[in-house]
Design a protein around this motif. Sequence first.
Motif, PDB file in Angstrom:
ATOM      1  N   ASP A  61     -29.503  11.566 -28.992  1.00  0.00           N
ATOM      2  CA  ASP A  61     -29.737  11.808 -27.562  1.00  0.00           C
ATOM      3  C   ASP A  61     -28.740  11.037 -26.694  1.00  0.00           C
ATOM      4  N   SER A  62     -28.340   9.866 -27.161  1.00  0.00           N
ATOM      5  CA  SER A  62     -27.462   9.010 -26.364  1.00  0.00           C
ATOM      6  C   SER A  62     -26.052   9.587 -26.193  1.00  0.00           C
ATOM      7  N   VAL A  63     -25.672  10.535 -27.035  1.00  0.00           N
ATOM      8  CA  VAL A  63     -24.312  11.095 -26.953  1.00  0.00           C
ATOM      9  C   VAL A  63     -24.304  12.587 -26.639  1.00  0.00           C
ATOM     10  N   LYS A  64     -25.474  13.198 -26.600  1.00  0.00           N
ATOM     11  CA  LYS A  64     -25.563  14.634 -26.376  1.00  0.00           C
ATOM     12  C   LYS A  64     -24.928  15.002 -25.040  1.00  0.00           C
ATOM     13  N   GLY A  65     -24.075  16.009 -25.064  1.00  0.00           N
ATOM     14  CA  GLY A  65     -23.388  16.446 -23.858  1.00  0.00           C
ATOM     15  C   GLY A  65     -22.070  15.727 -23.610  1.00  0.00           C
ATOM     16  N   ARG A  66     -21.834  14.651 -24.341  1.00  0.00           N
ATOM     17  CA  ARG A  66     -20.573  13.898 -24.184  1.00  0.00           C
ATOM     18  C   ARG A  66     -19.705  13.971 -25.436  1.00  0.00           C
ATOM     19  N   PHE A  67     -20.337  13.989 -26.590  1.00  0.00           N
ATOM     20  CA  PHE A  67     -19.602  14.008 -27.861  1.00  0.00           C
ATOM     21  C   PHE A  67     -19.709  15.396 -28.503  1.00  0.00           C
ATOM     22  N   THR A  68     -18.659  15.767 -29.216  1.00  0.00           N
ATOM     23  CA  THR A  68     -18.661  17.040 -29.944  1.00  0.00           C
ATOM     24  C   THR A  68     -18.125  16.815 -31.351  1.00  0.00           C
ATOM     25  N   ILE A  69     -18.900  17.227 -32.342  1.00  0.00           N
ATOM     26  CA  ILE A  69     -18.465  17.131 -33.731  1.00  0.00           C
ATOM     27  C   ILE A  69     -17.967  18.500 -34.172  1.00  0.00           C
ATOM     28  N   SER A  70     -16.900  18.489 -34.965  1.00  0.00           N
ATOM     29  CA  SER A  70     -16.350  19.742 -35.476  1.00  0.00           C
ATOM     30  C   SER A  70     -15.714  19.470 -36.834  1.00  0.00           C
ATOM     31  N   ARG A  71     -15.389  20.561 -37.521  1.00  0.00           N
ATOM     32  CA  ARG A  71     -14.756  20.399 -38.827  1.00  0.00           C
ATOM     33  C   ARG A  71     -13.687  21.457 -39.016  1.00  0.00           C
ATOM     34  N   ASP A  72     -12.659  21.099 -39.778  1.00  0.00           N
ATOM     35  CA  ASP A  72     -11.601  22.024 -40.153  1.00  0.00           C
ATOM     36  C   ASP A  72     -11.547  21.997 -41.678  1.00  0.00           C
ATOM     37  N   ASN A  73     -12.178  22.962 -42.301  1.00  0.00           N
ATOM     38  CA  ASN A  73     -12.264  22.966 -43.761  1.00  0.00           C
ATOM     39  C   ASN A  73     -10.900  23.125 -44.416  1.00  0.00           C
ATOM     40  N   ALA A  74      -9.991  23.810 -43.746  1.00  0.00           N
ATOM     41  CA  ALA A  74      -8.645  23.977 -44.305  1.00  0.00           C
ATOM     42  C   ALA A  74      -7.930  22.639 -44.414  1.00  0.00           C
ATOM     43  N   LYS A  75      -8.254  21.731 -43.503  1.00  0.00           N
ATOM     44  CA  LYS A  75      -7.639  20.399 -43.509  1.00  0.00           C
ATOM     45  C   LYS A  75      -8.538  19.354 -44.147  1.00  0.00           C
ATOM     46  N   ASN A  76      -9.726  19.785 -44.583  1.00  0.00           N
ATOM     47  CA  ASN A  76     -10.677  18.852 -45.200  1.00  0.00           C
ATOM     48  C   ASN A  76     -10.960  17.668 -44.274  1.00  0.00           C
ATOM     49  N   THR A  77     -11.140  17.983 -42.998  1.00  0.00           N
ATOM     50  CA  THR A  77     -11.244  16.947 -41.967  1.00  0.00           C
ATOM     51  C   THR A  77     -12.386  17.261 -41.015  1.00  0.00           C
ATOM     52  N   VAL A  78     -13.042  16.200 -40.569  1.00  0.00           N
ATOM     53  CA  VAL A  78     -14.094  16.308 -39.561  1.00  0.00           C
ATOM     54  C   VAL A  78     -13.656  15.495 -38.343  1.00  0.00           C
ATOM     55  N   TYR A  79     -14.043  15.965 -37.176  1.00  0.00           N
ATOM     56  CA  TYR A  79     -13.624  15.331 -35.936  1.00  0.00           C
ATOM     57  C   TYR A  79     -14.830  14.936 -35.091  1.00  0.00           C
ATOM     58  N   LEU A  80     -14.606  13.962 -34.227  1.00  0.00           N
ATOM     59  CA  LEU A  80     -15.602  13.607 -33.228  1.00  0.00           C
ATOM     60  C   LEU A  80     -14.860  13.418 -31.910  1.00  0.00           C
ATOM     61  N   GLN A  81     -15.030  14.382 -31.013  1.00  0.00           N
ATOM     62  CA  GLN A  81     -14.434  14.295 -29.689  1.00  0.00           C
ATOM     63  C   GLN A  81     -15.412  13.565 -28.790  1.00  0.00           C
ATOM     64  N   MET A  82     -14.967  12.483 -28.196  1.00  0.00           N
ATOM     65  CA  MET A  82     -15.837  11.652 -27.367  1.00  0.00           C
ATOM     66  C   MET A  82     -15.312  11.636 -25.948  1.00  0.00           C
ATOM     67  N   ASN A  83     -16.095  12.175 -25.038  1.00  0.00           N
ATOM     68  CA  ASN A  83     -15.750  12.201 -23.621  1.00  0.00           C
ATOM     69  C   ASN A  83     -16.760  11.385 -22.827  1.00  0.00           C
ATOM     70  N   GLY A  84     -16.377  11.007 -21.637  1.00  0.00           N
ATOM     71  CA  GLY A  84     -17.299  10.247 -20.797  1.00  0.00           C
ATOM     72  C   GLY A  84     -17.777   8.975 -21.456  1.00  0.00           C
ATOM     73  N   LEU A  85     -16.860   8.275 -22.082  1.00  0.00           N
ATOM     74  CA  LEU A  85     -17.252   7.082 -22.846  1.00  0.00           C
ATOM     75  C   LEU A  85     -17.817   5.992 -21.950  1.00  0.00           C
TER      76      LEU A  85
END
Length: 122
Positions: A61-85
């Motif tokens: 709940d503390s990060v909802k609406g500010r952080f976005t998790i995503s993944r790129d399976n081709a790159k075997n990588t997961v991301y965390l975009q953090m806005n409004g820190l």
Amino acid sequence: QVQLVESGGGLVQAEGSLSLSCAASGRTISSYAMGWFRQAPGKEREFVALIYYSGYTLYADSVKGRFTISRDNAKNTVYLQMNGLKPEDTAIYYCAADQGRPTRKEYEYAYWGQGTQVTVSS
């Protein structure tokens, strides 16, 4: 075995943004549940976000609406975009992986990275 390496941490001012990456090696993580956790000084490690192979995501709940998790399976990588820190987002951020079902519970994750420091100044 899965090896995870986080990157992208650093120092940022409040309301700024950072993008964290978690690069996996050893195995393909496309079918894994991937999670981000964080540990602030003097506090226990806590759940931040997760993404399942289906694309299902879940956020604290503390990060909802500010952080976005995503993944790129081709790159075997997961991301965390953090806005409004915020200063309270200051912590070491850890990436975790598991072949099981998605969960907030850190003890369910078999593989962990070493973490990357995120510091948010006010």
